[in-house]
Design a protein around this motif. Structure first.
Motif, PDB file in Angstrom:
ATOM      1  N   PRO A   1       0.465  -1.355   0.096  1.00  0.00           N
ATOM      2  CA  PRO A   1      -0.331  -0.114   0.372  1.00  0.00           C
ATOM      3  C   PRO A   1       0.788   1.243  -0.038  1.00  0.00           C
ATOM      4  CG  PRO A   1      -0.023  -1.259   2.191  1.00  0.00           C
ATOM      5  CD  PRO A   1       0.959  -2.078   1.586  1.00  0.00           C
ATOM      6  N   VAL A   2       1.983   1.051   1.237  1.00  0.00           N
ATOM      7  CA  VAL A   2       3.079   2.420   0.190  1.00  0.00           C
ATOM      8  C   VAL A   2       4.506   1.843   0.079  1.00  0.00           C
ATOM      9  CG1 VAL A   2       4.295   4.054   1.500  1.00  0.00           C
ATOM     10  CG2 VAL A   2       1.757   3.143   2.343  1.00  0.00           C
ATOM     11  N   TYR A   3       5.144   2.050  -1.259  1.00  0.00           N
ATOM     12  CA  TYR A   3       5.584   2.089  -1.753  1.00  0.00           C
ATOM     13  C   TYR A   3       7.434   2.380  -0.660  1.00  0.00           C
ATOM     14  CZ  TYR A   3       5.838   5.559  -4.656  1.00  0.00           C
ATOM     15  OH  TYR A   3       6.330   7.086  -5.321  1.00  0.00           O
ATOM     16  N   GLY A   4       8.978   1.614  -0.759  1.00  0.00           N
ATOM     17  CA  GLY A   4       9.629   2.377   0.628  1.00  0.00           C
ATOM     18  C   GLY A   4      10.050   1.679  -0.365  1.00  0.00           C
ATOM     19  N   GLY A   5      12.148   1.474   0.646  1.00  0.00           N
ATOM     20  CA  GLY A   5      12.754   0.912   1.137  1.00  0.00           C
ATOM     21  C   GLY A   5      13.953   1.356  -0.448  1.00  0.00           C
ATOM     22  N   ALA A   6      13.721   2.616  -1.086  1.00  0.00           N
ATOM     23  CA  ALA A   6      14.459   3.068  -2.244  1.00  0.00           C
ATOM     24  C   ALA A   6      13.633   3.952  -2.908  1.00  0.00           C
ATOM     25  CB  ALA A   6      14.425   1.428  -3.059  1.00  0.00           C
TER      26      ALA A   6
ATOM     27  N   ALA B   1      12.722   5.003  -6.222  1.00  0.00           N
ATOM     28  CA  ALA B   1      11.903   4.417  -7.653  1.00  0.00           C
ATOM     29  C   ALA B   1      11.038   4.857  -7.926  1.00  0.00           C
ATOM     30  CB  ALA B   1      12.430   3.459  -8.061  1.00  0.00           C
ATOM     31  N   LYS B   2      10.417   5.264  -9.197  1.00  0.00           N
ATOM     32  CA  LYS B   2       8.327   5.649  -9.923  1.00  0.00           C
ATOM     33  C   LYS B   2       8.448   3.864  -9.291  1.00  0.00           C
ATOM     34  CE  LYS B   2      10.134   9.491 -12.520  1.00  0.00           C
ATOM     35  NZ  LYS B   2      10.909   9.441 -14.051  1.00  0.00           N
ATOM     36  N   PRO B   3       7.493   3.568  -8.990  1.00  0.00           N
ATOM     37  CA  PRO B   3       6.491   2.309  -9.244  1.00  0.00           C
ATOM     38  C   PRO B   3       6.097   2.185 -10.111  1.00  0.00           C
ATOM     39  CG  PRO B   3       5.787   3.839  -7.987  1.00  0.00           C
ATOM     40  CD  PRO B   3       6.729   4.496  -8.384  1.00  0.00           C
ATOM     41  N   PHE B   4       5.259   0.935 -10.317  1.00  0.00           N
ATOM     42  CA  PHE B   4       4.319   0.766 -11.280  1.00  0.00           C
ATOM     43  C   PHE B   4       2.959   0.984  -9.850  1.00  0.00           C
ATOM     44  CE2 PHE B   4       7.616  -1.491 -13.638  1.00  0.00           C
ATOM     45  CZ  PHE B   4       7.562  -2.022 -14.614  1.00  0.00           C
TER      46      PHE B   4
ATOM     47  N   LYS C   1      12.141  14.348   5.904  1.00  0.00           N
ATOM     48  CA  LYS C   1      13.417  15.566   5.594  1.00  0.00           C
ATOM     49  C   LYS C   1      13.654  14.789   3.484  1.00  0.00           C
ATOM     50  CE  LYS C   1      17.937  17.620   5.079  1.00  0.00           C
ATOM     51  NZ  LYS C   1      19.615  17.187   5.551  1.00  0.00           N
ATOM     52  N   GLN C   2      13.005  13.714   3.736  1.00  0.00           N
ATOM     53  CA  GLN C   2      13.109  13.374   2.132  1.00  0.00           C
ATOM     54  C   GLN C   2      11.175  13.308   1.634  1.00  0.00           C
ATOM     55  OE1 GLN C   2      15.264  10.001   0.499  1.00  0.00           O
ATOM     56  NE2 GLN C   2      15.908  10.915   1.828  1.00  0.00           N
ATOM     57  N   VAL C   3      10.775  13.800   2.284  1.00  0.00           N
ATOM     58  CA  VAL C   3       9.344  14.570   1.553  1.00  0.00           C
ATOM     59  C   VAL C   3       9.708  15.606   1.368  1.00  0.00           C
ATOM     60  CG1 VAL C   3       7.537  15.609   2.294  1.00  0.00           C
ATOM     61  CG2 VAL C   3       7.968  12.768   2.859  1.00  0.00           C
ATOM     62  N   GLU C   4      10.691  16.477   1.911  1.00  0.00           N
ATOM     63  CA  GLU C   4      11.023  17.949   1.548  1.00  0.00           C
ATOM     64  C   GLU C   4      11.901  17.819   0.077  1.00  0.00           C
ATOM     65  OE1 GLU C   4      10.233  20.971   3.149  1.00  0.00           O
ATOM     66  OE2 GLU C   4       9.042  19.835   3.989  1.00  0.00           O
ATOM     67  N   LEU C   5      12.928  16.918  -0.064  1.00  0.00           N
ATOM     68  CA  LEU C   5      13.400  16.503  -1.417  1.00  0.00           C
ATOM     69  C   LEU C   5      13.035  16.338  -1.747  1.00  0.00           C
ATOM     70  CD1 LEU C   5      16.492  14.752   0.169  1.00  0.00           C
ATOM     71  CD2 LEU C   5      16.657  17.072  -0.479  1.00  0.00           C
ATOM     72  N   ARG C   6      11.271  15.617  -1.955  1.00  0.00           N
ATOM     73  CA  ARG C   6      10.444  15.305  -2.842  1.00  0.00           C
ATOM     74  C   ARG C   6       9.832  16.512  -3.824  1.00  0.00           C
ATOM     75  NH1 ARG C   6       7.619  11.294  -5.328  1.00  0.00           N
ATOM     76  NH2 ARG C   6       5.569  11.867  -5.923  1.00  0.00           N
ATOM     77  N   LYS C   7       9.302  17.204  -2.539  1.00  0.00           N
ATOM     78  CA  LYS C   7       8.831  18.943  -2.640  1.00  0.00           C
ATOM     79  C   LYS C   7       9.418  19.363  -4.072  1.00  0.00           C
ATOM     80  CE  LYS C   7       6.003  19.134   0.567  1.00  0.00           C
ATOM     81  NZ  LYS C   7       5.775  19.603   2.379  1.00  0.00           N
ATOM     82  N   SER C   8      10.595  19.238  -3.758  1.00  0.00           N
ATOM     83  CA  SER C   8      12.008  20.401  -3.759  1.00  0.00           C
ATOM     84  C   SER C   8      12.691  19.525  -6.086  1.00  0.00           C
ATOM     85  CB  SER C   8      13.091  20.265  -3.677  1.00  0.00           C
ATOM     86  OG  SER C   8      14.223  19.458  -3.244  1.00  0.00           O
ATOM     87  N   GLY C   9      11.791  18.684  -6.521  1.00  0.00           N
ATOM     88  CA  GLY C   9      11.926  18.223  -7.314  1.00  0.00           C
ATOM     89  C   GLY C   9      12.567  16.492  -7.744  1.00  0.00           C
ATOM     90  N   ASP C  10      12.608  16.129  -6.395  1.00  0.00           N
ATOM     91  CA  ASP C  10      12.815  14.340  -7.120  1.00  0.00           C
ATOM     92  C   ASP C  10      11.884  13.880  -6.860  1.00  0.00           C
ATOM     93  OD1 ASP C  10      14.142  11.928  -6.858  1.00  0.00           O
ATOM     94  OD2 ASP C  10      15.584  12.482  -5.597  1.00  0.00           O
TER      95      ASP C  10
ATOM     96  N   PRO D   1       9.587   8.406  -2.095  1.00  0.00           N
ATOM     97  CA  PRO D   1       8.412   8.299  -1.687  1.00  0.00           C
ATOM     98  C   PRO D   1       7.276   9.196  -1.451  1.00  0.00           C
ATOM     99  CG  PRO D   1       9.782   6.259  -0.598  1.00  0.00           C
ATOM    100  CD  PRO D   1      10.743   6.972  -2.252  1.00  0.00           C
ATOM    101  N   ALA D   2       6.275   9.346  -2.045  1.00  0.00           N
ATOM    102  CA  ALA D   2       5.367  10.432  -1.595  1.00  0.00           C
ATOM    103  C   ALA D   2       4.630  10.945  -0.007  1.00  0.00           C
ATOM    104  CB  ALA D   2       4.090  10.454  -2.953  1.00  0.00           C
ATOM    105  N   GLU D   3       5.246   8.607   0.454  1.00  0.00           N
ATOM    106  CA  GLU D   3       3.944   8.987   1.328  1.00  0.00           C
ATOM    107  C   GLU D   3       5.302   8.127   2.831  1.00  0.00           C
ATOM    108  OE1 GLU D   3       0.213   7.179   2.695  1.00  0.00           O
ATOM    109  OE2 GLU D   3       0.566   6.776   0.427  1.00  0.00           O
ATOM    110  N   ILE D   4       5.192   8.604   3.889  1.00  0.00           N
ATOM    111  CA  ILE D   4       5.659   7.980   4.764  1.00  0.00           C
ATOM    112  C   ILE D   4       5.061   6.742   5.330  1.00  0.00           C
ATOM    113  CG2 ILE D   4       6.204   7.847   7.588  1.00  0.00           C
ATOM    114  CD1 ILE D   4       6.954  10.916   6.536  1.00  0.00           C
ATOM    115  N   ASP D   5       6.070   5.852   5.648  1.00  0.00           N
ATOM    116  CA  ASP D   5       5.479   4.420   5.486  1.00  0.00           C
ATOM    117  C   ASP D   5       4.999   4.516   7.265  1.00  0.00           C
ATOM    118  OD1 ASP D   5       4.915   1.933   6.467  1.00  0.00           O
ATOM    119  OD2 ASP D   5       6.103   0.579   4.772  1.00  0.00           O
TER     120      ASP D   5
END
Length: 494
Positions: free
Chosen positions: A202-207, A209-212, A429-438, A442-446
RNA sequence: GGGCCGUUAGCUCAGGUGGUAGAGCACCUGAUUUUUAAUCAGGGGGUCGCAGGUUCGAGUCCUGCACGGCCCA
């Protein structure tokens, strides 16, 4: 519309004729006693004895009253001989087996032979058939008999044909199985338990990458094909299993090239109470042992480059190595300096990449690509290692290593982060980095994973091995598609 | 995403400068009781990736597209 070669219709006619004669071209079973290699290896013992073998007819040399052919089974080829007055047809006692062979058996057919082990006049170990049975009539002809199937596209699209006519290809996949078997034994014998965790998450993570994406109608929820199983194996450590692993098919909705394929195999292993040094030792043992197992020595050759797997492997400090190359410390330096270096070393999009990514690209280009023999790159900066524990003597970096061989990333390991508060901060911090364009983050915290950490995960070492790349190395194959049985290609438009 | 290369018979491949499409293997017919890519004689098999264009004439030259490979990002 598929088009059929003329042979197809000729052979279809033979099927009809065989049935009219009372022969079933697709019978149910055939008892075999030996394989081609058994007969060749134990000829002295088997000469003159009756054997039953089965396989595919690869070549035919036909006289009429006396015929020769090579039969291919899983292990190799062996010559069979049919002779007038000696060979009969299974189910048709009246029929001259030699004439029958000439008329009804084609290259590509799968046949069963009962007969005597002999050596022919020219000295070739053969089976002189006393009885011949068609086990499966092939309707399509095989590719050319001494060049095999060369066209890469066809080899991927019709892997079954590639495997029939190119014995090297079959060997690659046999070796793949041996490698996986060796690793499984290695881990089992050290007390690791093989586990199975969800492919649909339901939530992808651990790496990164763009998921299917997919959807469960029953649960009414979006699901992702896993990009990693890391967060699930760690939950198992929380649960009290001390050593776990899984050969995980992971899925990343990204490009295909020599080293990347959207569906690939990652072996992840975790050991409670270990740290990354223990994982380093295990990795040396595992890979040097594998080299010995597959090639008989620590030396292997990959695409013309000689590599040594003799432990211990070289160790390279990430920040120190990059500092030496750049002339400044990339972790402490401000952004403009790093971008300048990116420009100087011709990193694509040096002005737009997030800082941590730019640094990693610089590393790959300046250091990773120079590595040949297995080497541990270690102690990566925190920013690019969101799941690794901070280094015990330097909180700006982590206890992490990547194993590089010939510029390829083969393994990635950490002293696993088990501080739930630090982990939450890193995720944020990762979520912040995503907002800055990466977009790969993963968009969601597990949250459930954080909950598990809050329940308490023992200190642990963890590692992921790129199995496909390891297979490439040990089978000397240039592309990941060469070690994947049925790679996807774009559908061919008619 | 960019660059280079490829696509011709079922398979492996040839087809200088444009002039009615070739070989080997495979297939069919015949001969052949010790072959090893068996041999010999005869025969059938093509929308030259697709679509346009130039030309009296295109497998060949030009443009676009599709699929694939290699390299770069």
């Amino acid at each position: 519309m598929r088009t059929y070669p003329e042979e197809f219709f000729v052979r279809k006619e033979k099927v009809k004729k065989l049935r009219e004669m009372g022969i079933e071209p697709y019978p149910y079973r055939f008892e075999i006693t030996h394989h081609s290699t058994d007969i060749k290896e134990k000829f002295e013992e088997l000469e003159g004895k009756e054997v039953r073998i089965a396989g595919r007819i690869m070549t035919k040399r036909v006289f009429g009253k006396l015929n020769f052919a090579h039969l291919r089974d899983e292990f190799g080829d062996i010559q069979i001989v049919t002779q007038k007055g000696v060979t009969s047809v299974d189910g048709l006692p009246e029929e001259d087996g030699s004439k029958f062979f000439k008329k009804f058996v084609d290259t590509g057919d799968i046949v069963g032979i009962a007969g005597k082990v002999i050596k022919t006049k020219t000295g070739e170990i053969s089976v002189l058939a006393s009885s011949l049975k068609i086990l499966s009539k092939a309707l399509l002809p095989l590719p050319e008999k001494w060049h095999g199937l060369q066209d890469k596209e066809l080899r991927y699209r019709e892997r079954y044909v590639d495997l029939v006519v190119n014995p090297e290809s079959r060997k690659v996949f046999k070796t793949r199985t041996r490698i996986i078997g060796f690793i499984r034994n290695f881990l089992n014998s050290r007390g690791f338990l093989e586990m199975e965790t969800p492919v649909l998450q339901p939530v992808y993570g651990g790496a990164m990458a763009k998921p299917f994406e997919t959807f469960s109608h029953v649960l009414g929820t979006k699901l992702y094909l896993r990009i990693s199983n890391e967060l699930y194996l760690k939950r198992l450590l929380v649960g009290g299993f001390e050593k776990v692993y899984e050969f995980s098919k992971d899925f990343r909705n990204e490009g295909i090239d020599r080293l990347h394929y959207p569906e690939f195999t990652l072996l992840e292993a975790y050991a409670a109470y270990w740290d990354y040094s223990d994982m380093m030792r295990m990795t040396e043992e595992l890979l040097s042992g594998l080299a010995k197992e597959i090639t008989g020595s620590y030396e292997i050759e990959y695409q013309g480059v000689k590599l040594s797997f003799e432990p211990p492997f070289r160790k390279i400090d990430y920040v120190k190595a990059l500092t030496d190359k750049l002339g400044f410390n990339p972790v402490e330096a401000d952004e403009s300096k790093l971008r300048e270096a990116g420009k100087f070393h011709e990193i694509d999009k040096y002005d737009r990449l997030p800082k941590h990514k730019l640094m990693d690209k610089l590393f790959d280009k300046l250091i990773g690509d120079e590595i040949k023999d297995p080497a541990f790159v270690m102690n990566h900066p925190v920013d690019i290692s969101p799941l690794a524990k901070r280094h015990r003597s330097n909180p700006a970096v982590t206890e992490r290593f990547e194993l590089f061989i010939l510029g390829m990333e083969i393994a990635n390991a950490f002293s696993e982060l088990n501080d739930p508060i630090d982990q939450r901060e890193r995720f944020e911090k990762q979520v912040e980095l995503r907002k800055s364009g990466d977009a790969e983050i993963p968009a969601e915290i597990d949250e459930d994973f954080l909950k598990a950490l809050e329940v308490g995960m023992p200190p642990a070492g963890g590692i992921g091995y790129g199995i496909d790349r390891i297979v490439m190395l040990f089978t000397d194959q240039p592309s990941i598609r060469d070690v994947i049985l049925f790679p996807q290609l774009r559908p061919k438009k008619e």
